[in-house]
Design a protein around this motif. Sequence first.
Motif, PDB file in Angstrom:
ATOM      1  N   GLY A  81       0.815  -1.205   0.000  1.00  8.85           N
ATOM      2  CA  GLY A  81       0.000   0.000   0.000  1.00  8.85           C
ATOM      3  C   GLY A  81       0.851   1.258   0.000  1.00  8.85           C
ATOM      4  O   GLY A  81       2.067   1.216   0.176  1.00  8.85           O
ATOM      5  N   TYR A  82       0.174   2.404  -0.205  1.00  4.44           N
ATOM      6  CA  TYR A  82       0.895   3.674  -0.202  1.00  4.44           C
ATOM      7  C   TYR A  82      -0.080   4.798   0.142  1.00  4.44           C
ATOM      8  O   TYR A  82      -1.298   4.642   0.063  1.00  4.44           O
ATOM      9  CB  TYR A  82       1.559   3.945  -1.554  1.00  4.44           C
ATOM     10  N   ASP A  83       0.488   5.939   0.528  1.00  5.06           N
ATOM     11  CA  ASP A  83      -0.318   7.081   0.938  1.00  5.06           C
ATOM     12  C   ASP A  83       0.178   8.324   0.204  1.00  5.06           C
ATOM     13  O   ASP A  83       1.315   8.764   0.394  1.00  5.06           O
ATOM     14  CB  ASP A  83      -0.195   7.293   2.452  1.00  5.06           C
ATOM     15  N   LEU A  84      -0.661   8.873  -0.664  1.00  3.59           N
ATOM     16  CA  LEU A  84      -0.287  10.052  -1.434  1.00  3.59           C
ATOM     17  C   LEU A  84      -0.640  11.351  -0.713  1.00  3.59           C
ATOM     18  O   LEU A  84      -0.221  12.424  -1.143  1.00  3.59           O
ATOM     19  CB  LEU A  84      -0.989  10.025  -2.800  1.00  3.59           C
ATOM     20  N   ASN A  85      -1.415  11.264   0.368  1.00  2.03           N
ATOM     21  CA  ASN A  85      -1.813  12.470   1.105  1.00  2.03           C
ATOM     22  C   ASN A  85      -1.722  12.204   2.599  1.00  2.03           C
ATOM     23  O   ASN A  85      -2.708  11.796   3.236  1.00  2.03           O
ATOM     24  CB  ASN A  85      -3.235  12.884   0.721  1.00  2.03           C
ATOM     25  N   PRO A  86      -0.545  12.405   3.203  1.00  4.88           N
ATOM     26  CA  PRO A  86      -0.353  12.110   4.634  1.00  4.88           C
ATOM     27  C   PRO A  86      -1.243  12.941   5.554  1.00  4.88           C
ATOM     28  O   PRO A  86      -1.433  12.576   6.718  1.00  4.88           O
ATOM     29  CB  PRO A  86       1.130  12.443   4.863  1.00  4.88           C
ATOM     30  N   ASP A  87      -1.777  14.080   5.052  1.00  6.56           N
ATOM     31  CA  ASP A  87      -2.606  14.942   5.904  1.00  6.56           C
ATOM     32  C   ASP A  87      -4.014  14.381   6.120  1.00  6.56           C
ATOM     33  O   ASP A  87      -4.769  14.881   6.948  1.00  6.56           O
ATOM     34  CB  ASP A  87      -2.718  16.336   5.279  1.00  6.56           C
ATOM     35  N   VAL A  88      -4.381  13.365   5.337  1.00  5.27           N
ATOM     36  CA  VAL A  88      -5.706  12.746   5.447  1.00  5.27           C
ATOM     37  C   VAL A  88      -5.559  11.371   6.089  1.00  5.27           C
ATOM     38  O   VAL A  88      -4.636  10.617   5.761  1.00  5.27           O
ATOM     39  CB  VAL A  88      -6.373  12.616   4.059  1.00  5.27           C
TER      40      VAL A  88
END
Length: 602
Positions: free
Chosen positions: A206-213
């Motif tokens: 998996g991956y996260d393109l928006n750490p603020d969410v």
Amino acid sequence: MRLTFCFILFTFCYQTSIGQNEQKTVRDSLKVEKLEEVILTATRTERQLSSLPLPVTLISKKKILQSGTIRLDEILNEQTGIITVTDESGFEGVQIQGIASDYILILIDGVPLVGRSAGNFDLSRLTVGNIKQIEVVKGPSSSLYGSEALGGVINIITEKPKSEELHGNASYRFGSFTQQDINVDIKQRYKKLRYVFFANRFSSEGYDLNPDVDGQTVNPFENYTVNGRIYYDFNDKLSLFTSARFYDQVQDAGFTFNDVAFEGDSKEREWNAHARIDQKWNDRLDTSYELYYTNYTANERLADPISEDVLSDSDFDQKLFRPEIRGNYAFADAGTLTAGFGFQYDELDRTFFDETVSFNSQYAYAQYDFNPVERLNVIAGARFDNHSEYSNQFSPKLAMRYKLTNAISVKGSVGYGFKAPDFRQLYFDFTNSAVGYTVLGYNVALDKLRELREQGQILDVVVSEDDLNNPLEAESSVGYNVGLTFKEGKWNSELNFFRNDIKNLIDTRIIARKTNGQNVFSYVNFDEIYTTGFEINTGYKITNALNLSAGYQLLYAYDKKKQQEVEDGQVFARDPATNQTVAVTQSDYFGLVNRSRHNANF
């Protein structure tokens, strides 16, 4: 335009094959090259791609390998006029000529796939590891394929073994976010028997393109695809094809609500079983007897790992069974008649349905492919569908191609397409526990409203009972395509102008207001839209090893009612520069959302 960069950290490929001699190798390569130009989906008969009067895209195995893609959505996203868009379900679906994925039929070896929980079909479920070619027919194709082919058809054709020697392939690909793709494939022709075994494992951390969410963009997952196929030639005139496919995926799931992090997983599982007997009676007549069954299930559960409180627990279980008989008859110097009839049974059991619901339909179709004069090819066809839940549908189509010169041809087609109301639009019964709104399927809306009123949850009803008594109609479209093709020497080009007029689109509307301040929604026919534009593809063969190709699509997609309101000066917006309310002009109205005006590739 979206550019995708794939960085491969490690690639390993092993292949075994035993050649006979150089002359045979040359013959086989020429044969394969010729077969790559043959397409089946557009007419349900073998036709050379260059001779078709319809707008068609063919993606060969060679192109798939050269692209380095591993899932179906990736390779489709590289084609002119075919765009993948993520909808509210979180899945990527494909648009063709601006028509959403809900209206694009997905086939494997000519039979349909199911599993559209929110209308969209998740193309990433399909690996390209064992695909011979992908055929995309653009525009209404209901004259051959019925419902869901309103905007086009994507048919995935698997490989058939030809060599008597055992061939095998194994590949391993490793990418960022620990993405791994593993393929194993063996195939052989042994006397009258041919067999294929294919297995794929695809996974990612998996991956996260928006750490603020909160949460990840893509959660960790792991899926497997296993496919076995057997071909048996009883004699020169009778053959059997059987196929079994299994897909299984487990993906982590998570959701934060009221500062509580709920955790769980989602599971998908799919079975396909397909059998077909092909019989050649003589040089003019051949028939096929086909039996197909598929079952798709999806389950998701989210709970608080500490208190074990359950936030959501949903199930989806869809089955489809379809027998079909079809045949082709070639008249002496007078064209080919293709005809078929069949029965389809579709069943769905899911959370938010009171009970298991089912559809059944009977259908028949016919198509005549002929050349009235030497340079003119005409295809005329129609299909009749008798469905248990909506009015009968008649779907005609006419296509023509005229060869102006040996290098230039002009072609055009007009066709009718339709999409039946789906299970969700007819039988859904969902109330959002967090917000409090309710969505009801059209067929259950009246009874559920009465139940909610008896429970004291309804403040007022904003539609009459008559509005909920008339049957929901099938969505329909008339599509037009006109174009030119050029092929000479090292150059090939194709230009196609298109327009699709769609009516009776099904959308949600408010039918009642609840005492908690929220609304009750149901479905209704009211939207009319159109998509229009053109696309151009061109290619140049520099050498046998180097080819250049480019494509461009210009698309306009509008809601007719909103466009008229804008034209009449009835739509207003606040001008940010002056803070004044002004009338919206035609140039301000972009059109339908999630549509790219310009799409290009090179």
